[in-house]
Design a protein around this motif. Sequence first.
Motif, PDB file in Angstrom:
ATOM      1  N   ARG A  27       9.195  45.871  34.852  1.00  0.00           N
ATOM      2  CA  ARG A  27       9.470  46.873  33.878  1.00  0.00           C
ATOM      3  C   ARG A  27      10.245  46.531  32.485  1.00  0.00           C
ATOM      4  O   ARG A  27      11.325  46.817  31.816  1.00  0.00           O
ATOM      5  N   ASN A  28       9.472  45.209  31.925  1.00  0.00           N
ATOM      6  CA  ASN A  28       9.748  44.730  30.585  1.00  0.00           C
ATOM      7  C   ASN A  28       9.210  45.474  29.452  1.00  0.00           C
ATOM      8  O   ASN A  28       8.317  46.194  29.565  1.00  0.00           O
ATOM      9  N   SER A  29       9.828  45.312  28.377  1.00  0.00           N
ATOM     10  CA  SER A  29       9.330  45.942  27.144  1.00  0.00           C
ATOM     11  C   SER A  29       9.880  45.106  25.951  1.00  0.00           C
ATOM     12  O   SER A  29      10.768  44.841  25.729  1.00  0.00           O
ATOM     13  N   LEU A  30       8.661  44.356  25.358  1.00  0.00           N
ATOM     14  CA  LEU A  30       9.152  43.417  24.071  1.00  0.00           C
ATOM     15  C   LEU A  30       9.771  44.507  23.126  1.00  0.00           C
ATOM     16  O   LEU A  30      10.773  43.868  22.511  1.00  0.00           O
ATOM     17  N   THR A  31       9.178  45.404  22.705  1.00  0.00           N
ATOM     18  CA  THR A  31       9.710  46.295  21.666  1.00  0.00           C
ATOM     19  C   THR A  31      10.886  46.761  21.982  1.00  0.00           C
ATOM     20  O   THR A  31      12.091  46.517  20.936  1.00  0.00           O
ATOM     21  N   PHE A  32      11.492  47.345  23.287  1.00  0.00           N
ATOM     22  CA  PHE A  32      12.892  47.802  23.352  1.00  0.00           C
ATOM     23  C   PHE A  32      13.659  46.583  23.595  1.00  0.00           C
ATOM     24  O   PHE A  32      14.991  46.795  23.241  1.00  0.00           O
ATOM     25  N   TRP A  33      13.285  45.561  23.805  1.00  0.00           N
ATOM     26  CA  TRP A  33      14.097  44.276  24.163  1.00  0.00           C
ATOM     27  C   TRP A  33      14.505  43.786  22.633  1.00  0.00           C
ATOM     28  O   TRP A  33      15.638  43.618  22.377  1.00  0.00           O
ATOM     29  N   LEU A  34      13.530  43.773  21.583  1.00  0.00           N
ATOM     30  CA  LEU A  34      14.012  43.315  20.503  1.00  0.00           C
ATOM     31  C   LEU A  34      14.851  44.492  19.777  1.00  0.00           C
ATOM     32  O   LEU A  34      15.885  44.215  19.190  1.00  0.00           O
ATOM     33  N   LEU A  35      14.598  45.599  20.165  1.00  0.00           N
ATOM     34  CA  LEU A  35      15.263  46.824  19.152  1.00  0.00           C
ATOM     35  C   LEU A  35      16.732  46.662  19.972  1.00  0.00           C
ATOM     36  O   LEU A  35      17.782  46.830  19.188  1.00  0.00           O
ATOM     37  N   ARG A  51      23.061  36.360  27.765  1.00  0.00           N
ATOM     38  CA  ARG A  51      22.306  37.073  28.534  1.00  0.00           C
ATOM     39  C   ARG A  51      21.494  38.147  27.870  1.00  0.00           C
ATOM     40  O   ARG A  51      20.078  38.427  28.267  1.00  0.00           O
ATOM     41  N   ASP A  52      21.947  38.669  26.887  1.00  0.00           N
ATOM     42  CA  ASP A  52      20.949  39.294  26.004  1.00  0.00           C
ATOM     43  C   ASP A  52      19.880  38.878  25.316  1.00  0.00           C
ATOM     44  O   ASP A  52      18.811  39.368  24.824  1.00  0.00           O
ATOM     45  N   LEU A  53      19.860  37.494  24.904  1.00  0.00           N
ATOM     46  CA  LEU A  53      18.759  36.575  24.660  1.00  0.00           C
ATOM     47  C   LEU A  53      17.682  36.384  25.600  1.00  0.00           C
ATOM     48  O   LEU A  53      16.698  35.957  25.303  1.00  0.00           O
ATOM     49  N   ASP A  54      18.062  36.493  26.873  1.00  0.00           N
ATOM     50  CA  ASP A  54      17.061  36.376  27.882  1.00  0.00           C
ATOM     51  C   ASP A  54      16.136  37.435  28.303  1.00  0.00           C
ATOM     52  O   ASP A  54      16.441  38.519  28.643  1.00  0.00           O
ATOM     53  N   TYR A  58      15.928  41.496  30.677  1.00  0.00           N
ATOM     54  CA  TYR A  58      15.919  43.026  30.551  1.00  0.00           C
ATOM     55  C   TYR A  58      15.116  43.907  31.166  1.00  0.00           C
ATOM     56  O   TYR A  58      13.780  43.202  31.392  1.00  0.00           O
ATOM     57  N   GLN A  59      15.551  45.040  31.581  1.00  0.00           N
ATOM     58  CA  GLN A  59      14.553  45.951  32.557  1.00  0.00           C
ATOM     59  C   GLN A  59      15.011  47.233  32.033  1.00  0.00           C
ATOM     60  O   GLN A  59      16.086  47.803  32.109  1.00  0.00           O
ATOM     61  N   MET A  60      13.699  48.058  32.161  1.00  0.00           N
ATOM     62  CA  MET A  60      14.018  49.129  31.704  1.00  0.00           C
ATOM     63  C   MET A  60      14.069  50.025  33.179  1.00  0.00           C
ATOM     64  O   MET A  60      13.573  49.699  34.204  1.00  0.00           O
ATOM     65  N   PHE A  65      10.333  53.671  31.298  1.00  0.00           N
ATOM     66  CA  PHE A  65       9.245  52.609  31.334  1.00  0.00           C
ATOM     67  C   PHE A  65       7.930  53.506  31.396  1.00  0.00           C
ATOM     68  O   PHE A  65       7.070  53.144  30.441  1.00  0.00           O
ATOM     69  N   LEU A  66       8.054  54.533  32.285  1.00  0.00           N
ATOM     70  CA  LEU A  66       6.696  55.545  32.057  1.00  0.00           C
ATOM     71  C   LEU A  66       6.451  56.247  30.665  1.00  0.00           C
ATOM     72  O   LEU A  66       5.567  56.455  30.085  1.00  0.00           O
ATOM     73  N   ALA A  67       7.723  56.707  30.399  1.00  0.00           N
ATOM     74  CA  ALA A  67       7.808  57.495  28.933  1.00  0.00           C
ATOM     75  C   ALA A  67       7.105  56.517  27.995  1.00  0.00           C
ATOM     76  O   ALA A  67       6.617  56.916  27.034  1.00  0.00           O
ATOM     77  N   TRP A  68       7.571  55.185  27.881  1.00  0.00           N
ATOM     78  CA  TRP A  68       7.337  54.323  26.884  1.00  0.00           C
ATOM     79  C   TRP A  68       5.776  53.964  27.095  1.00  0.00           C
ATOM     80  O   TRP A  68       5.032  53.929  25.905  1.00  0.00           O
TER      81      TRP A  68
END
Length: 347
Positions: A27-35, A51-54, A58-60, A65-68
Amino acid sequence: MRPFYFSLIGGLILSFIAFFRFDFRRRNSLTFWLLKLFIKFYRRGGYIELRDLDYSAYQMSIGRFLAWQATKILIGTIFLSNAIFGMGIVAALSGVDFGLTNIPRVMSLSFLPMSINDTTPAMAVIPSIPALTILLPPILSAFGFRLILLVGLTILVKAASESIVNYLRTGIIRIPAEVIETLIAIGVAWTGFNLFFPSYIDYNTKIFIIGAFIISAIMILFVYLDRTRTGFIYAYKIKVGAIILILLTIFAIVSIQNSVADARKVEWLGPYVKQEIAVNRYLADIDDVRTVIYNFTAKTHALNSSQLSRIYRDLQTVRLWDWDAAFTKLKPEIGLIPYIDFEDSDI
């Protein structure tokens, strides 16, 4: 409203293919991770935990995840809306035959022997023209977007973030060679698959297809050896040399075939030109064209009303094949009368 309806249908399907992520476990998301990374960087005054850079850490939640995914599909529908594709999908679901069952045969045409006296390959393409022109191009483009964004960019960012975290922890920077090789293998394989549907097929098409899949297989072999053989990951000379050797082999074969084709155009190029002519004749309905010779200068007898009505009906449906030539033919019939001219000869 119908164009909007078809655009909506086409856009939803293409957007789902291009942007919906099926990885419910990570359940990764590149957009939300960068945000999230930007917000933490701003709020903490430039301080960020490792840990924030890894990206892989990151997991939603499932709900977010479904909403995104639904949001991405709706946004993508705007940019990927395609009324023609949507109309084709609706027609296909209604039972219209687009020739999809004939696609495997079309994919094999590059490897079949061609004869100037045989138009069977062209007859295989003709039933699949609706699928090849309406359905497949948007679908292939959507899958291309997916490979670039959800596969290529995601894998690259994940590997880069892991390398950065590893460097900050150990002081050793590691280039993700395996990831680069994997991306090259995927990209070349996708290119080879797209070569099954080129705008023009000739004697070199199969060479490019085979070469693309060989390079992809070699890159996958390199990835396997990198993981199983200690030190092979640093064998850059062997890897680069192997790829250059394959490329030179492909270039040599293509050059030799082009040289032979230049000397024997009829035997080598003739069969492919014949297939192209057959397809173009079908698309232009040339086989259904009826030639009627009319003598403009001959004297004609008076026509009765039934003959005039029949001629009128014919003139309502007939279309001149070459209206420029018809205009050139009719123009001298006027002579030097200055106040008469043909407004248009395209009837």
